[in-house]
Design a protein around this motif. Structure first.
Motif, PDB file in Angstrom:
ATOM      1  N   ASN A  22       0.822  -1.206   0.000  1.00 39.54           N
ATOM      2  CA  ASN A  22       0.000   0.000   0.000  1.00 39.54           C
ATOM      3  C   ASN A  22       0.859   1.261   0.000  1.00 39.54           C
ATOM      4  O   ASN A  22       0.518   2.266  -0.636  1.00 39.54           O
ATOM      5  CB  ASN A  22      -0.932   0.004   1.216  1.00 39.54           C
ATOM      6  N   GLN A  23       1.975   1.195   0.708  1.00 42.88           N
ATOM      7  CA  GLN A  23       2.857   2.355   0.774  1.00 42.88           C
ATOM      8  C   GLN A  23       3.444   2.682  -0.601  1.00 42.88           C
ATOM      9  O   GLN A  23       3.756   3.840  -0.880  1.00 42.88           O
ATOM     10  CB  GLN A  23       3.972   2.092   1.777  1.00 42.88           C
ATOM     11  N   ALA A  24       3.561   1.683  -1.439  1.00 47.06           N
ATOM     12  CA  ALA A  24       4.062   1.896  -2.800  1.00 47.06           C
ATOM     13  C   ALA A  24       2.948   2.258  -3.772  1.00 47.06           C
ATOM     14  O   ALA A  24       3.216   2.553  -4.943  1.00 47.06           O
ATOM     15  CB  ALA A  24       4.788   0.640  -3.289  1.00 47.06           C
ATOM     16  N   ASN A  25       1.700   2.239  -3.295  1.00 46.16           N
ATOM     17  CA  ASN A  25       0.555   2.527  -4.155  1.00 46.16           C
ATOM     18  C   ASN A  25      -0.388   3.502  -3.447  1.00 46.16           C
ATOM     19  O   ASN A  25      -1.432   3.106  -2.920  1.00 46.16           O
ATOM     20  CB  ASN A  25      -0.189   1.232  -4.492  1.00 46.16           C
ATOM     21  N   PRO A  26      -0.022   4.783  -3.428  1.00 47.06           N
ATOM     22  CA  PRO A  26      -0.809   5.765  -2.672  1.00 47.06           C
ATOM     23  C   PRO A  26      -2.258   5.888  -3.111  1.00 47.06           C
ATOM     24  O   PRO A  26      -3.121   6.222  -2.301  1.00 47.06           O
ATOM     25  CB  PRO A  26      -0.043   7.076  -2.889  1.00 47.06           C
ATOM     26  N   GLY A  27      -2.536   5.602  -4.390  1.00 45.92           N
ATOM     27  CA  GLY A  27      -3.924   5.688  -4.853  1.00 45.92           C
ATOM     28  C   GLY A  27      -4.830   4.732  -4.109  1.00 45.92           C
ATOM     29  O   GLY A  27      -5.986   5.063  -3.804  1.00 45.92           O
ATOM     30  N   ILE A  28      -4.322   3.538  -3.784  1.00 40.23           N
ATOM     31  CA  ILE A  28      -5.103   2.555  -3.045  1.00 40.23           C
ATOM     32  C   ILE A  28      -5.412   3.064  -1.640  1.00 40.23           C
ATOM     33  O   ILE A  28      -6.533   2.947  -1.148  1.00 40.23           O
ATOM     34  CB  ILE A  28      -4.337   1.213  -2.960  1.00 40.23           C
ATOM     35  N   VAL A  29      -4.395   3.634  -1.012  1.00 37.34           N
ATOM     36  CA  VAL A  29      -4.569   4.138   0.350  1.00 37.34           C
ATOM     37  C   VAL A  29      -5.551   5.299   0.366  1.00 37.34           C
ATOM     38  O   VAL A  29      -6.444   5.383   1.222  1.00 37.34           O
ATOM     39  CB  VAL A  29      -3.216   4.577   0.938  1.00 37.34           C
ATOM     40  N   LYS A  30      -5.406   6.206  -0.586  1.00 36.81           N
ATOM     41  CA  LYS A  30      -6.294   7.362  -0.654  1.00 36.81           C
ATOM     42  C   LYS A  30      -7.738   6.924  -0.905  1.00 36.81           C
ATOM     43  O   LYS A  30      -8.686   7.459  -0.318  1.00 36.81           O
ATOM     44  CB  LYS A  30      -5.839   8.317  -1.744  1.00 36.81           C
TER      45      LYS A  30
END
Length: 206
Positions: free
Chosen positions: A103-111
């Motif tokens: 998730n840290q490498a994919n900010p769109g998912i976290v947002k």
């Protein structure tokens, strides 16, 4: 000599349709993450996917159906990384760290997740039931992992599996918000690791 069959003839179009749908869902993920469900539009999603609105609606009949597809795809990808509900207690706990790093490498998912989970606290939001059920599933799955570890003598003394599961979910969600605000100062995977080390007596690197 051609050995083409009806089955092989359908693979191409089917694969193409699946690829188009995934492109649409990735575009919807970005739009919903940036604007929320209510403000995000089919027009924005179509533009992001380089398609017409009619093309998007050919695959997903409504914006609510798009949101359902986005959340389902997110869950499928998450479960590939963290075997929540289907793995040993140790595997589940280690999988949470893998998921945090992903998730840290994919900010769109976290947002997307933080935006949708906040909006979905409203009972009339189309994702309200989804988040109720998802939190129930995740709490139970992580709690089951901690119970398995307790039976193996691998849960720290005094740790209650159910309370630990609730706290773990809260830790992960809270870290996501803090990371979005301060991505240069918060390492989600590292802070989650330190938290889990206080709960379990296993090698988290294995």
């Amino acid at each position: 000599m051609s050995t083409d069959t009806g089955e092989t003839r359908t693979r191409g179009p089917y694969a193409k349709t699946a690829a188009v749908q995934e492109t649409i869902l990735d575009a919807a993920t970005d739009v919903f993450a940036e604007s929320g469900f209510r403000a995000g539009s089919i027009r924005d999603i179509a533009a992001r996917a380089d398609m017409s609105e009619a093309g998007v609606l050919h695959h997903f009949r409504s914006k609510a159906a798009l949101l359902e597809g986005v959340m389902r795809l997110r869950d499928e990808r998450s479960l590939e990384l963290a075997p929540i509900g289907d793995g040993s207690g140790a595997d589940v706990v280690r999988g949470l760290l893998v998921l945090a790093a992903h998730n840290q490498a994919n900010p769109g998912i976290v947002k997307l997740y933080t935006t949708m989970s906040a909006e979905a606290t409203s009972p009339d939001h189309p994702a309200h039931s989804y988040f109720l059920e998802r939190y129930e599933f995740v709490r139970e799955a992580i709690g089951s992992a901690f119970r398995d570890l307790a039976e193996e003598g691998l849960l720290r003394e005094g740790v209650d599996p159910r309370s630990a599961a609730i706290a773990t979910v809260a830790q992960m969600d809270g870290l996501q918000v803090q990371w979005l605000l301060h991505p240069d100062r918060i390492d989600m995977a590292e802070h989650l690791r330190r938290f889990l080390e206080a709960l379990v007596d296993i090698d988290l690197e294995a």
